[in-house]
Design a protein around this motif. Structure first.
Motif, PDB file in Angstrom:
ATOM      1  N   PHE A   1       0.860  -1.179   0.000  1.00 39.08           N
ATOM      2  CA  PHE A   1       0.000   0.000   0.000  1.00 39.08           C
ATOM      3  C   PHE A   1       0.898   1.233   0.000  1.00 39.08           C
TER       4      PHE A   1
ATOM      5  N   HIS B   1     -12.669  11.422   1.346  1.00 42.14           N
ATOM      6  CA  HIS B   1     -11.216  11.553   1.149  1.00 42.14           C
ATOM      7  C   HIS B   1     -10.910  11.345  -0.331  1.00 42.14           C
TER       8      HIS B   1
ATOM      9  N   GLU C   1      -7.958  10.425  -1.724  1.00 44.70           N
ATOM     10  CA  GLU C   1      -6.912   9.468  -2.110  1.00 44.70           C
ATOM     11  C   GLU C   1      -7.545   8.339  -2.925  1.00 44.70           C
TER      12      GLU C   1
ATOM     13  N   ASP D   1      -7.488   5.208  -3.256  1.00 50.13           N
ATOM     14  CA  ASP D   1      -8.058   3.951  -2.757  1.00 50.13           C
ATOM     15  C   ASP D   1      -9.530   4.112  -2.372  1.00 50.13           C
ATOM     16  N   HIS D   2     -10.002   5.357  -2.256  1.00 57.11           N
ATOM     17  CA  HIS D   2     -11.425   5.589  -1.937  1.00 57.11           C
ATOM     18  C   HIS D   2     -12.168   6.327  -3.033  1.00 57.11           C
TER      19      HIS D   2
ATOM     20  N   HIS E   1      -5.738  11.485   7.514  1.00 55.80           N
ATOM     21  CA  HIS E   1      -4.304  11.707   7.541  1.00 55.80           C
ATOM     22  C   HIS E   1      -3.787  12.630   6.446  1.00 55.80           C
ATOM     23  N   TRP E   2      -4.678  13.196   5.609  1.00 60.20           N
ATOM     24  CA  TRP E   2      -4.245  14.181   4.615  1.00 60.20           C
ATOM     25  C   TRP E   2      -5.100  15.439   4.753  1.00 60.20           C
TER      26      TRP E   2
ATOM     27  N   ASP F   1     -10.216   6.960   6.822  1.00 55.54           N
ATOM     28  CA  ASP F   1      -8.975   6.253   7.186  1.00 55.54           C
ATOM     29  C   ASP F   1      -8.786   6.111   8.701  1.00 55.54           C
TER      30      ASP F   1
ATOM     31  N   SER G   1     -12.768   3.172   6.485  1.00 59.02           N
ATOM     32  CA  SER G   1     -12.664   2.843   5.061  1.00 59.02           C
ATOM     33  C   SER G   1     -11.702   1.685   4.792  1.00 59.02           C
ATOM     34  N   HIS G   2     -11.066   1.168   5.825  1.00 57.07           N
ATOM     35  CA  HIS G   2     -10.229  -0.036   5.689  1.00 57.07           C
ATOM     36  C   HIS G   2     -10.480  -0.944   6.893  1.00 57.07           C
TER      37      HIS G   2
END
Ligand code: FEO
Length: 395
Positions: free
Chosen positions: A22, A79, A81, A83-84, A147-148, A166, A226-227
């Protein structure tokens, strides 16, 4: 495949049993992962997040089996990023004009990645609510730097679900979805590894955000990240863990990380480990060769440690290259409240211990003066310095 979460809320994400890495190759995945997306079917139909781009067509096809896509009233992009957000392009090609609720920074992220496609963004205000019918609302909570800069969480009243994105996640595949269905020790191991390697640099902001959410007095029955697993059994347990981990955390542990050319530096590492156990039998000691052990697993052990020892021989006026990259990652993770010592062998010029000390100080560690710098192979004179180094590290 849709999975029931609570009342009219379902999981519609992707469980990724084959994922091995990842963030490029910066995070090792040992037990699979998932990209969790959620479908809310109240008077209004709402999709929260999507999945990683490689799964976008499968995601959209699966969603079509569950609902008429044109019935989606709102898309929430917690988010940007990929992955989402990776399925947004395929989804919005089918239902252009559907409002996408997100932060102003998420608009930057989404347009930066996918281009300006004329998507119907609705930029949320902190605490803004969205009525979804049946007496329920969504509340938008910015989670800046967790985290962003674009991250946010969405809280659903009535069902009391926090879609935290996240935050509170893990890279951990659990087909049955819920925390009470998972192997508990593995779950907490993966939750900690995720916190250390992804969230820890932002710990001061995590601590502030936890207080802010606590002050909102929201009843939380479920935390749906989300994970990884959905926390439905005592969801406060992971909030409590984040409260602990977001402080300058340490346990009674010392971790030794080294790289070696001809086993001399490895011998010093083992001597330090033995001396720690001798001086402080209750202290947990872990020893890793950074060229052989998993970087993210070692960092998780560093997080738990009150002190670390780092060793490398000198090679052409430098430390070894895997150790150099490892120290870059160590600095990135912004550990706090930890001592450090350096050691290493050399044949000719002998710069490694000085370089290690500088790099450790630059990474935020309190570096002790004591060191083991061994010419060629460690001898009795070098090993005689180990007790003082350990004593200083443990004091
Ligand atoms: Fe799971 Fe920041 O993406």
């Amino acid at each position: 495949m849709k999975k029931h979460v609570k009342n009219n809320v379902s999981w519609v994400g992707y469980i990724d049993w084959e994922l091995q890495w990842f963030h490029g190759n910066d995070y090792s995945i040992m037990n699979g992962s998932s990209q969790n997306a959620y479908l809310i079917q109240e008077e209004k139909t709402v999709l929260i997040d999507t999945v990683w781009a490689p799964h976008r067509f499968e995601f959209v096809e699966n969603l079509k089996k569950e609902i008429d896509l044109s019935k989606i009233d709102y898309i929430i992009a917690n988010h940007g990023e990929t992955d989402h957000s990776g399925a947004l392009t395929a989804l919005l090609d089918e239902i252009p004009g559907t409002p996408v609720y997100c932060t102003a920074n998420a608009v930057k992220s989404l347009e930066g990645q996918y281009g300006k496609r004329g998507w119907n963004f609705h930029v949320i205000k902190p605490g803004e609510t969205l009525d979804i019918g049946n007496g329920k609302q969504l509340v938008f909570i910015p989670m800046t730097m967790i985290h962003w800069p674009d991250s946010m969480a969405t809280y659903m009243t009535g069902d009391n679900i926090l879609f935290s994105n996240d935050a509170f996640g893990q890279h951990f595949a659990v087909e049955e979805l819920f925390n009470d269905k998972a192997n508990q020790s593995l779950l907490m191991k993966e939750a900690l590894k995720y916190y250390v390697n992804i969230v820890n640099p932002f710990s001061p902001m995590v601590a502030r955000k936890l207080k802010e959410i606590e002050g909102m007095n929201l009843p939380i029955d479920i935390i749906a990240p989300s994970h990884g697993v959905i926390w439905r059994d005592h969801p406060e347990q992971i909030v409590q863990k984040y409260a602990e981990w977001s402080q300058p955390y340490q346990e009674n542990q010392v971790t030794i990380a080294y790289e070696t050319m001809w086993e001399g530096t490895a011998k010093i590492a083992r001597a330090i480990a033995a001396e720690i156990s001798k001086q402080s039998p209750d202290t947990v000691v872990k020893v890793y060769n950074v060229a052989k052990a998993d970087k993210n697993e070692i960092m998780t052990e560093i997080f738990k440690s009150k002190a670390i020892c780092v060793g490398s021989p000198t090679c052409v006026n430098e430390i070894l290259s895997t150790m150099s990259g490892w120290l870059t990652f160590l600095k990135e993770l912004k550990f706090r409240n930890k001592k450090a010592a350096a050691f290493g062998c050399y044949g000719w010029s002998g710069e490694s211990v000085k370089i290690l000390k500088e790099r450790l100080a630059d990474a935020g560690f309190k570096v002790i003066d004591e060191e083991i710098k061994s010419n060629w192979n460690p001898d009795e004179e070098d090993f005689a310095k180990v007790p003082a180094l350990v004593e200083s590290l443990l004091s």
